[in-house]
Every structure is written in C-alpha cells, then in structure tokens.
Design a protein around this motif. Structure first.
Motif, short mmCIF file in Angstrom:
data_model
loop_
_atom_site.label_atom_id
_atom_site.label_comp_id
_atom_site.label_asym_id
_atom_site.label_seq_id
_atom_site.Cartn_x
_atom_site.Cartn_y
_atom_site.Cartn_z
N ARG A 171 -31.57 1.29 27.82
CA ARG A 171 -30.41 0.95 27.50
C ARG A 171 -29.92 1.84 26.42
NH1 ARG A 171 -26.94 -3.59 24.83
NH2 ARG A 171 -28.42 -3.18 23.15
N ASP A 172 -30.61 2.12 25.46
CA ASP A 172 -30.62 2.59 24.14
C ASP A 172 -30.57 4.08 24.19
OD1 ASP A 172 -30.12 0.30 23.44
OD2 ASP A 172 -31.77 0.24 21.78
N PHE A 173 -31.65 4.09 25.10
CA PHE A 173 -31.73 6.34 25.05
C PHE A 173 -30.45 6.91 25.96
CE2 PHE A 173 -35.81 6.19 27.60
CZ PHE A 173 -36.81 5.81 26.07
N GLY A 174 -29.14 6.36 25.94
CA GLY A 174 -28.13 7.40 25.61
C GLY A 174 -27.47 7.23 24.68
N GLU A 186 -27.29 -8.03 23.18
CA GLU A 186 -27.68 -7.80 24.81
C GLU A 186 -26.24 -7.10 25.42
OE1 GLU A 186 -31.46 -9.29 26.18
OE2 GLU A 186 -31.80 -10.46 23.88
N PHE A 187 -26.19 -6.42 26.73
CA PHE A 187 -25.45 -7.10 27.91
C PHE A 187 -26.08 -7.58 28.97
CE2 PHE A 187 -24.38 -2.16 26.91
CZ PHE A 187 -23.88 -2.18 25.82
N ARG A 188 -25.57 -7.81 29.77
CA ARG A 188 -25.69 -8.60 30.80
C ARG A 188 -25.65 -8.21 32.28
NH1 ARG A 188 -27.98 -13.43 33.54
NH2 ARG A 188 -27.45 -13.71 35.23
N ASP A 206 -24.29 -15.47 28.96
CA ASP A 206 -22.88 -15.31 28.11
C ASP A 206 -22.50 -14.64 27.15
OD1 ASP A 206 -25.08 -15.79 26.46
OD2 ASP A 206 -24.15 -17.44 25.22
N ALA A 207 -23.35 -13.30 27.60
CA ALA A 207 -23.32 -11.86 27.35
C ALA A 207 -21.93 -11.36 27.55
CB ALA A 207 -24.58 -10.96 27.63
N VAL A 208 -21.03 -10.71 25.69
CA VAL A 208 -19.64 -10.01 26.54
C VAL A 208 -18.93 -9.17 26.83
CG1 VAL A 208 -17.70 -9.56 24.44
CG2 VAL A 208 -19.17 -11.17 24.04
N ASP A 209 -20.11 -8.34 27.35
CA ASP A 209 -20.59 -7.32 27.37
C ASP A 209 -21.02 -7.08 28.70
OD1 ASP A 209 -19.56 -5.11 25.88
OD2 ASP A 209 -20.43 -6.38 24.58
N ARG A 210 -20.34 -6.39 29.76
CA ARG A 210 -21.00 -7.37 31.30
C ARG A 210 -21.81 -5.84 32.15
NH1 ARG A 210 -22.26 -12.61 32.14
NH2 ARG A 210 -21.54 -12.32 34.47
N VAL A 211 -22.18 -5.35 33.20
CA VAL A 211 -22.40 -4.19 33.71
C VAL A 211 -23.34 -5.19 35.22
CG1 VAL A 211 -23.72 -2.08 34.75
CG2 VAL A 211 -23.61 -2.75 32.13
N ALA A 238 -15.78 -3.62 25.37
CA ALA A 238 -15.37 -2.37 25.04
C ALA A 238 -17.31 -1.25 24.94
CB ALA A 238 -15.32 -2.16 23.46
N ARG A 239 -18.15 -1.84 24.50
CA ARG A 239 -18.95 -1.70 23.93
C ARG A 239 -19.77 -1.40 25.76
NH1 ARG A 239 -20.29 -5.67 20.25
NH2 ARG A 239 -20.34 -7.41 21.61
N ALA A 240 -20.32 -2.04 26.66
CA ALA A 240 -20.68 -1.57 27.92
C ALA A 240 -19.47 -0.28 28.60
CB ALA A 240 -20.40 -2.84 28.91
N GLU A 241 -18.46 -0.49 28.29
CA GLU A 241 -17.65 0.60 28.84
C GLU A 241 -18.02 2.05 28.06
OE1 GLU A 241 -13.03 1.90 28.91
OE2 GLU A 241 -12.81 -0.18 28.55
N GLN A 242 -18.00 2.09 27.06
CA GLN A 242 -18.54 3.50 26.41
C GLN A 242 -19.84 3.40 26.85
OE1 GLN A 242 -20.47 2.86 22.28
NE2 GLN A 242 -19.46 4.75 21.44
N TRP A 243 -20.93 2.23 26.81
CA TRP A 243 -22.04 2.81 27.33
C TRP A 243 -22.24 3.65 28.63
CZ3 TRP A 243 -24.71 1.08 31.35
CH2 TRP A 243 -26.36 1.52 31.67
#
Length: 269
Positions: A171-174, A186-188, A206-211, A238-243
């Motif tokens: 995930r972090d490579f981007g 962490e993302f879900r 229960d992660a806030v950011d989900r994909v 917001a973090r998942a949307e940016q990713w």
C-alpha cells in the motif's frame, strides 16, 4: 495470500495463460504497440523473460544475483533497457522461448528455496513466496498490456487472490512514489474473488478508511493498468480516497498509467 505452496503453481499458470496469447503471432503483431508507451508486444515478453531470470538467479545463485543488483543500483531503467536488447537479440520467438524457460526456472527455484528464510532482491531480501507474488504481479500487469494490444479480453481466475494480498501489503509504495508520508492508520480491504466464492479481507474491521470491490479491479488498479474511474473499486474515508489516485504495487516512479475511458470497464456496477 493462499498458502505459499500454491503460489508457485499459480505463477506458472498465470505465465502459461499469457504465453498462449502469443501463439501464431506474425512479425507485424509482435511489433504491435501496447498501452505502455514505447513498448511493443515483443518488448513486453523480453521484459518478462528478464524479470523471471532475475528471480531464478536470486533463488539459485545469490552471488551472481548480487552482481545484477549492483549494476541495477547504478540505474535500474538502464539495466531494463539493456536487458530488452539482449533478450530480443534473437528475435521475438527466441525471447518467448527464453521467457518460458526462465518462468519455469524461477518457479522451481523459489519453490525449492527455504520457505522460512529470504532470497536477495533489488531493495530488500524477500521470502520466496513474496517474490513469487511480485513475479505474478509482473506477469499480470505486462500480460494485460499484451492482451490489450492484441484486442483479447482476458478471463480472470482466483489466482488474483495473490495479487490482492500483494497490493494490500505494498500500500505504501504509492505514497513513496509521490514523496508523501504514508498514514500510520491501517485500511480495511474487502475484495471479491472472480469466482464469487470468497471475499478476501485485510485490515481491522473497524478501520475508518475502507477499500472494497472486485479483486480483479483492485489488481488492475495497483498495477496501474486501468484508471480508477473505469474500475468498481470503492473507498470510504479521506485517506483511502487519496490512495485510490496514487495506488501502485511496485517501487519507483508511477509511470503514465492509463487515461479515464481508455478501456471499457472490466465489469459494470
């Protein structure tokens, strides 16, 4: 990811599926441009031969691999460009034969390696099964380029589960490719297999950011073979949307990627 004993058979199967697309190509079609700017079908195959050769050497001859890694450290793209010339010197059919040989050697070598240890790689040593997953991602990505160039619609299998695992764990490579600091949170991820028989789940519930979405679309996203607008990958937070806009499962520059609408969606919502 499925148990490590499966990844090597799946690596071979993915390669054999892409190799079958090359049957009967004439010289004109070998030189067909692919969606990767400046790369023909023949060059894609030569690149796969080179990558599989690196993986086979890593597993079977670490000292020789160290020499490759040192040269790549002086400029990986230059090393790739030189390898394309070397692997294409005998023509496309010779490059194809070399790829098949190197694919078999890499799968066998990684399977025979100590599964509780690591093998050398370009940045950090990796467990053999993880390097096999990286190789499968390479074949998936460059194989998609070949299929797109030849106008072939692929039939995806649940082998893509390895790529779901790999894409999540890279995930972090981007962020790194864009000079950004990855979030600590962490993302879900919830990714549905092509067969519909399972959903691969990663990260805290229960992660806030989900994909979420189809695993095939996720693999096309992190390999940057489709634009996010043409995929059924959805995010919350917001973090998942940016990713979503920077996702990639390989180190280094992101590359041109693909434009919105360049290809028909893999599936409709």
């Amino acid at each position: 990811m499925t148990k490590s004993s499966d990844i090597y058979a799946d690596l071979l199967a993915e390669g054999e599926e892409i190799d079958a697309l090359l049957d009967g190509l004439d010289e004109r079609r070998w030189q067909s441009p692919t969606p990767a700017p400046g790369w023909t079908v023949a060059q894609q195959v030569a690149h796969l031969a080179f990558v599989c050769h690196l993986a086979a050497t890593s597993a079977r001859d670490p000292q020789r691999f160290a020499g490759y890694a040192a040269r790549a450290g002086d400029g990986f793209q230059a090393a790739v460009d030189a390898a394309l010339g070397d692997f294409l010197a005998g023509g496309p059919q010779a490059a194809r034969a070399r790829w098949r040989e190197e694919l078999a050697d890499s799968a066998a070598g990684l399977a025979a390696a100590d599964q509780q240890s690591t093998v050398p790689w370009l940045v950090n040593p990796l467990p053999p099964s993880v390097l096999a997953a990286a190789g499968l991602m390479e074949i998936f990505a460059h194989g998609q380029d070949i299929a797109d160039a030849l106008g072939v619609r692929r039939e995806y299998t649940d082998r893509v589960g390895h790529l779901a695992w790999f894409g999540v764990h890279t995930r972090d490579f981007g962020y790194q490719a864009h000079g950004l600091v990855p979030p600590d949170e962490e993302f879900r991820f919830e990714l549905t297999a092509p067969s519909g028989a399972r959903v691969w789940e990663f990260g805290p519930r229960d992660a806030v950011d989900r994909v979420t979405g189809p695993a095939v679309d996720f693999a096309l996203l992190v390999s940057r073979r489709r634009h996010p607008a043409d995929l059924a990958v959805r995010t919350e937070g917001a973090r998942a949307e940016q990713w979503l806009g920077i996702a990639q499962a390989y180190r280094g520059p992101a590359g041109a990627g693909r434009k919105p609408g360049q290809f028909a969606p893999v599936r409709q919502d």
